[in-house]
Scaffold this motif. Structure first.
Motif, PDB file in Angstrom:
ATOM      1  N   ALA A 199       0.844  -1.205   0.000  1.00 16.29           N
ATOM      2  CA  ALA A 199       0.000   0.000   0.000  1.00 16.29           C
ATOM      3  C   ALA A 199       0.879   1.255   0.000  1.00 16.29           C
ATOM      4  CB  ALA A 199      -0.897  -0.002   1.235  1.00 16.29           C
ATOM      5  N   LEU A 200       0.299   2.370  -0.405  1.00 15.21           N
ATOM      6  CA  LEU A 200       0.987   3.659  -0.321  1.00 15.21           C
ATOM      7  C   LEU A 200       0.694   4.285   1.040  1.00 15.21           C
ATOM      8  CD1 LEU A 200       0.358   5.326  -3.803  1.00 15.21           C
ATOM      9  CD2 LEU A 200       2.190   3.782  -3.097  1.00 15.21           C
ATOM     10  N   ALA A 201       1.548   5.229   1.445  1.00 15.89           N
ATOM     11  CA  ALA A 201       1.339   5.898   2.727  1.00 15.89           C
ATOM     12  C   ALA A 201       1.359   7.407   2.548  1.00 15.89           C
ATOM     13  CB  ALA A 201       2.428   5.484   3.708  1.00 15.89           C
ATOM     14  N   LEU A 202       0.298   8.047   3.027  1.00 19.32           N
ATOM     15  CA  LEU A 202       0.220   9.509   3.041  1.00 19.32           C
ATOM     16  C   LEU A 202       0.311   9.976   4.497  1.00 19.32           C
ATOM     17  CD1 LEU A 202      -2.147  11.881   1.105  1.00 19.32           C
ATOM     18  CD2 LEU A 202      -1.899  12.148   3.572  1.00 19.32           C
ATOM     19  N   LEU A 219      11.774   9.021   5.940  1.00 22.26           N
ATOM     20  CA  LEU A 219      10.442   8.510   6.318  1.00 22.26           C
ATOM     21  C   LEU A 219       9.947   7.494   5.290  1.00 22.26           C
ATOM     22  CD1 LEU A 219       8.277  11.621   7.407  1.00 22.26           C
ATOM     23  CD2 LEU A 219       8.970   9.704   8.845  1.00 22.26           C
ATOM     24  N   ASP A 220      10.332   7.758   4.026  1.00 20.43           N
ATOM     25  CA  ASP A 220       9.915   6.914   2.895  1.00 20.43           C
ATOM     26  C   ASP A 220       8.403   6.961   2.643  1.00 20.43           C
ATOM     27  OD1 ASP A 220      10.491   5.303   0.737  1.00 20.43           O
ATOM     28  OD2 ASP A 220      10.168   3.440   1.852  1.00 20.43           O
ATOM     29  N   CYS A 221       7.759   8.053   3.088  1.00 17.40           N
ATOM     30  CA  CYS A 221       6.322   8.188   2.807  1.00 17.40           C
ATOM     31  C   CYS A 221       6.140   8.480   1.314  1.00 17.40           C
ATOM     32  CB  CYS A 221       5.711   9.319   3.641  1.00 17.40           C
ATOM     33  SG  CYS A 221       6.574  10.876   3.486  1.00 17.40           S
ATOM     34  N   ASP A 222       4.984   8.134   0.797  1.00 17.66           N
ATOM     35  CA  ASP A 222       4.712   8.383  -0.617  1.00 17.66           C
ATOM     36  C   ASP A 222       4.188   9.794  -0.825  1.00 17.66           C
ATOM     37  OD1 ASP A 222       5.259   5.617  -1.623  1.00 17.66           O
ATOM     38  OD2 ASP A 222       3.833   5.227  -0.009  1.00 17.66           O
TER      39      ASP A 222
END
Ligand code: C6P
Length: 410
Positions: A199-202, A219-222
């Motif tokens: 999944a992607l993360a916001l 963080l590597d958040c999308d």
């Protein structure tokens, strides 16, 4: 670069003209910083300077004013890129706020990638801005929203989160620090777990960007979203950070000038990033001024501000705990400088009016987090939130005013 000088709160206060004003005959005590921070003079001056000296539309004109305005606008993008550690300036999109940034993602990403039966995970701590846009796209696409529960102090139930994740999960959109309670979520772990399930993360960074060190690459958040007005910048400017390859795979959010490459009546092609998502004339003056808000934070140093705010939070919490019938909501270790509380038998709104009569600005009510208030079983709270320019003396004024108000209310 972080300052090595001792923290001089009086000198910081002198940079904020509004702090000189009186409210109801008393010196203003501004404790509503989580709603919007006050602006240093350099931000206010940047807006006046733009309109007085080089007001022009950007990225279009071939004249001096247009060149100057374009350069100043793009300098803000570079400042934001450095502020959150993005790899490329193309990954920074200007919007009008956190709300628009999330709506942009839910539409421009959700329209392409969501299908019936897909799941979107949010948490019980979310601001309405990170609930409603997902509900709207979920309804259109037949997707399902799942909500991570919390304990009585607002800590996420990470075990429940782990159980919720599956191959159906397509997006995890969670707040970094709760606006209503101040609680900081274990965001790195949340992002890692989302990625493990494809999944992607916001990350909703509306309340974290001003206080915590943000490095979107580590963080590597999308996606990472925040509002300029909570980082000492003007209202009307928001930021959407997105990983380049993901932004490229998304559809434009709005159509119009600036976001196109070629237009014919039959078909149009879209511009490169970041312009593909910046249709129409943007909020030029306020975007330009935002870099001066960021500059204020960098000049004082985030670590120094954070330490100052932590002292204010600890002092305020210790004093509030002495008030009879008062309960701090979200009374955990890992917090940004927000203290939210309820008092037995006292309606938060009555209290806010009495505090305002004594020159004190706090926020009361559901803080645009109605589902969270329902989880906590309260109608609302009174919230004091602290910024770089607040002082221990102001907290003493709040406590004195609070005790005086309670005598009138009880
Ligand atoms: N919270 C508060 O008093 P906008 O309005 O788009 O700048 O930000 C929306 C938003 C989204 N997420 C979080 C965590 C927020 O705190 C906010 C704004 C303000 O708490 C105004 S409701």
């Amino acid at each position: 670069m972080a300052s090595t000088l001792p923290y001089d709160v009086q000198s910081i206060r002198s940079e904020f003209p509004i702090l000189q004003r009186k409210v109801k005959g008393k010196s203003l005590v501004y404790f509503d910083n989580a709603a919007t921070a006050q602006k240093p003079k350099q931000v206010i001056d940047a807006i006046t300077h733009y309109y007085s000296h080089y007001n022009a539309n950007i990225h279009r004109g071939l004249h001096t004013l247009a060149d100057e305005a374009t350069a100043a606008f793009e300098a803000s993008r570079a400042a934001v890129q450095a502020f959150i550690g993005a790899k490329q300036h193309e990954e920074i999109i200007f919007t009008k706020g956190t709300t628009e940034s999330i709506n942009l993602v839910s539409n421009a990403w959700g329209n392409v990638f969501l299908e019936a039966g897909d799941e979107i995970i949010i948490s019980s701590l979310e601001h309405h801005a990170n609930i409603v846009p997902w509900q709207m796209i979920a309804e259109r696409k037949g997707a399902v929203i799942r909500v991570i529960p919390i304990d009585a102090d607002g800590r996420l139930d990470m075990e429940a989160y782990k159980k919720m994740l599956s191959s159906k999960t397509k997006m995890v959109s969670v707040v970094h620090a709760s606006n209503a309670l101040g609680v900081i979520n274990p965001i790195e772990q949340i992002i890692q777990l989302a990625h493990q399930h494809g999944a992607l993360a916001l990350v909703d960074g509306a309340q974290s960007a001003v206080h915590l060190d943000i490095d979107v690459q580590s963080l590597d958040c999308d996606f990472f979203v925040f509002s300029g007005h909570k980082t000492y910048g003007p209202t009307g400017v928001g930021i959407l950070y997105g990983k380049r390859h993901i932004l490229e795979s998304m559809q434009p959010y709005q159509g119009g000038g600036e976001m196109i490459k070629e237009v014919s009546f039959e078909k149009s092609t879209y511009n490169e990033l970041p312009f593909k998502f910046e249709a129409g004339t943007p909020n030029i003056a306020d975007v330009i001024a935002l870099q001066f808000g960021i500059d204020f934070i960098s000049r004082i140093g985030k670590a120094a501000i954070r330490q100052h705010e932590a002292e204010l939070l600890a002092y305020a919490s210790s004093k509030l705990r002495l008030v009879e019938g008062l309960k701090i909501r979200g009374d955990v270790e890992e917090k940004v400088s927000v203290v939210s509380f309820t008092i037995e038998g006292v309606h938060p709104q009555d209290l806010a009016i009495l505090l305002d009569n004594q020159g004190i600005a706090v926020r009361t009510g559901h803080h645009c987090a109605q589902p969270l208030m329902n989880c906590l079983g309260v109608v609302g709270t009174t919230r004091a939130s602290f910024a770089a320019y607040n002082t221990i003396e102001e907290i003493d004024i709040l406590i004195e005013a609070l005790n005086k108000s309670l005598k009138m209310l009880k």
